[in-house]
Motif scaffolding. Structure first.
Motif: not given
Length: 196
Positions: A7-10, A58-62, A71-74, A79-83
């Motif tokens: 899952v990639i949460v954009l 799960r990956f949350l891209v933010t 924090r909510m994603g974790k 897994e938090i992916v910073l962009i």
């Protein structure tokens, strides 16, 4: 499910239309809304709550300036992916690259808090190597959208604000008919925080 779907949460977009109405300091992902289960949570938490537990990759891209979103994603196993950019294409490409070993990816928009978990499961069930799986509500394409393995190069080549819709022509499109207005409901302005 024998295949491994991520899952990639954009959650990198700045929500400019929302800020124009609510104020520059208002992040729509952190705004409270009442979920279809009757519980009040932030928009991003409603999105995360609705993800079926079987989807554990799960990956949350933010962006780095959204520590509360991270924090909510974790808290929900992402897994938090910073962009650094906020473009949809950049977010998709970065998220897919983070989970490049997977068999498919489900793109979930961080501002769509009213999608039923059952609709998400039905879209995931139709993900296959050469196809795009998309929910259809009353003839309209909605979200989340699933992409099979063969779309990896195209997804990772996206950039800027261009999303993945252009890739639909590169494989089969499986239309998953749902009775769920939530698949079309994004929180682009404050009045959309209330689901009717």
């Amino acid at each position: 499910m024998s295949q491994s779907i991520g899952v990639i949460v954009l959650a990198a977009g700045q929500g400019n239309r929302f800020r124009q109405v609510a104020g520059d300091d208002k992040d729509k992902l952190l705004a409270d809304c009442m979920g279809r289960d009757g519980a009040v949570r932030s928009v991003i938490e409603q999105v995360l709550v609705n993800l079926p537990s079987a989807l554990d990759k799960r990956f949350l891209v933010t962006t780095a300036d959204r520590p509360q979103v991270s924090r909510m994603g974790k808290a929900y196993g992402c897994e938090i992916v910073l962009i650094e950019t906020t473009g949809m294409g950049d977010s998709i490409a970065t998220g897919v690259a983070a989970g490049a070993q997977l068999d498919g990816w489900l793109m979930v928009l961080g501002d769509m808090p009213f999608i039923l978990p059952s609709s998400i499961e039905r879209v995931v069930d139709q993900i296959a190597d050469d196809c795009v799986s998309v929910p259809v509500q009353e003839g309209e394409y909605g979200h989340p959208v699933g992409f099979g393995r063969s779309f990896a190069p195209g997804l990772m080549a996206l950039s800027g604000d261009r999303g993945a819709k252009g890739l639909f022509a590169q494989g089969r499109v499986v239309e998953v008919r749902v009775d769920d207005p939530g698949v079309l409901w994004d929180v682009d302005v404050p009045e959309k925080l209330t689901f009717k």
